[in-house]
Enzyme design. Structure first.
Site, mmCIF file in Angstrom:
data_model
loop_
_atom_site.group_PDB
_atom_site.id
_atom_site.type_symbol
_atom_site.label_atom_id
_atom_site.label_comp_id
_atom_site.label_asym_id
_atom_site.label_seq_id
_atom_site.Cartn_x
_atom_site.Cartn_y
_atom_site.Cartn_z
ATOM 1 N N ASP A 1 0.702 9.256 5.492
ATOM 2 C CA ASP A 1 -0.630 9.459 4.921
ATOM 3 C C ASP A 1 -1.065 10.897 5.164
ATOM 4 O O ASP A 1 -1.342 11.287 6.282
ATOM 5 C CB ASP A 1 -1.631 8.492 5.553
ATOM 6 C CG ASP A 1 -2.971 8.486 4.840
ATOM 7 O OD1 ASP A 1 -3.209 9.361 3.979
ATOM 8 O OD2 ASP A 1 -3.781 7.599 5.143
ATOM 9 N N ARG B 1 -10.422 -1.956 -6.707
ATOM 10 C CA ARG B 1 -10.337 -1.238 -5.436
ATOM 11 C C ARG B 1 -10.256 -2.221 -4.263
ATOM 12 O O ARG B 1 -11.099 -3.085 -4.108
ATOM 13 C CB ARG B 1 -11.564 -0.323 -5.273
ATOM 14 C CG ARG B 1 -11.479 0.523 -4.034
ATOM 15 C CD ARG B 1 -12.619 1.519 -3.903
ATOM 16 N NE ARG B 1 -12.607 2.048 -2.557
ATOM 17 C CZ ARG B 1 -11.729 2.936 -2.103
ATOM 18 N NH1 ARG B 1 -10.837 3.450 -2.912
ATOM 19 N NH2 ARG B 1 -11.761 3.326 -0.858
ATOM 20 N N SER C 1 -9.328 7.237 -3.961
ATOM 21 C CA SER C 1 -10.688 7.776 -4.107
ATOM 22 C C SER C 1 -10.687 9.293 -4.234
ATOM 23 O O SER C 1 -11.677 9.881 -4.668
ATOM 24 C CB SER C 1 -11.570 7.343 -2.937
ATOM 25 O OG SER C 1 -11.161 7.952 -1.734
ATOM 26 N N ASP D 1 0.878 -1.155 0.000
ATOM 27 C CA ASP D 1 0.000 0.000 0.000
ATOM 28 C C ASP D 1 0.924 1.216 0.000
ATOM 29 O O ASP D 1 2.098 1.108 0.391
ATOM 30 C CB ASP D 1 -0.883 -0.039 1.250
ATOM 31 C CG ASP D 1 -1.724 1.205 1.394
ATOM 32 O OD1 ASP D 1 -2.448 1.548 0.446
ATOM 33 O OD2 ASP D 1 -1.647 1.843 2.462
ATOM 34 N N ARG D 2 0.446 2.369 -0.380
ATOM 35 C CA ARG D 2 1.298 3.562 -0.447
ATOM 36 C C ARG D 2 1.190 4.412 0.814
ATOM 37 O O ARG D 2 2.134 4.518 1.585
ATOM 38 C CB ARG D 2 0.924 4.388 -1.693
ATOM 39 C CG ARG D 2 1.914 5.492 -2.007
ATOM 40 C CD ARG D 2 1.386 6.421 -3.082
ATOM 41 N NE ARG D 2 0.452 7.380 -2.488
ATOM 42 C CZ ARG D 2 -0.176 8.330 -3.155
ATOM 43 N NH1 ARG D 2 -0.007 8.452 -4.449
ATOM 44 N NH2 ARG D 2 -1.011 9.149 -2.555
ATOM 45 N N ASP D 3 0.018 5.015 1.030
ATOM 46 C CA ASP D 3 -0.163 5.978 2.122
ATOM 47 C C ASP D 3 -0.277 5.268 3.458
ATOM 48 O O ASP D 3 -1.114 4.387 3.634
ATOM 49 C CB ASP D 3 -1.407 6.826 1.864
ATOM 50 C CG ASP D 3 -1.333 7.556 0.532
ATOM 51 O OD1 ASP D 3 -0.334 8.261 0.302
ATOM 52 O OD2 ASP D 3 -2.260 7.392 -0.284
#
Length: 176
Positions: free
Chosen positions: A16, A100, A53, A8-10
């Site tokens: 985040d 998603r 999103s 995952d990135r954030d």
């Protein structure tokens, strides 16, 4: 077949910032570069899978998202780290789009594109949706504390729980 780690990135690689839209606003979590080098040296390749999103909400532009990913890739390259690809899901939270998370679409695409070995590959994230996506793709999963509390139910229990990026990387190496 490759040993892949889907990140995952954030909240997992970078802090985040909630709908990061400024390519100059990237800040890495402590230990990210050192941890990724260790994993690289143990034969892992890296893919980023991120729900975005903010695009559907009009808070993040695709141009800025692409620049953010370009900047991350350049920063990683300065440390000898290669990110194979950045997959992102620009869909609203209410959509149930295959790409998603918690759906496994981005992971499945990465497994196919990079010939991933499911038995030796991992999904790493800071949210329950990351763990669920990894489990749906039959990967091992690692949860980094920070954004949410750890999944409590046995159905969504990750293989690894870690409180720092360095600890997470060390545990992946030991368990693979």
């Amino acid at each position: 077949m490759r040993k892949l780690i889907f990140f995952d990135r954030d909240g997992t690689l970078i802090i985040d910032k909630i709908y990061l839209n400024d390519p100059k606003g990237i800040e890495y979590l402590p230990g990210v570069f050192e941890g990724l080098k260790k994993l690289r040296d143990h034969g892992f390749s890296f893919v980023v899978v991120t729900n975005q999103s903010g695009i559907a909400r009009g808070l993040v532009s695709i141009e800025n998202l692409n620049q953010i990913h370009h900047n991350i890739r350049q920063d990683m390259a300065l440390h000898g780290i290669d990110i194979l690809n950045f997959y992102y899901a620009p869909y609203s939270v209410s959509s149930n789009h295959w790409m998603r998370k918690p759906n496994p679409g981005m992971i499945e695409l990465g497994i196919k594109d990079y010939r991933g070995d499911r038995k030796k590959s991992w999904m790493v994230g800071d949210r329950l949706t990351d763990i669920q996506a990894g489990q749906k793709s039959q990967l091992r999963t690692a949860f980094l504390f920070g954004t949410e509390g750890a999944p409590q139910d046995s159905q969504n229990k990750p293989d690894i729980l870690a409180s720092s990026f360095g600890e997470l990387c060390d545990q992946i190496i030991v368990q693979t």
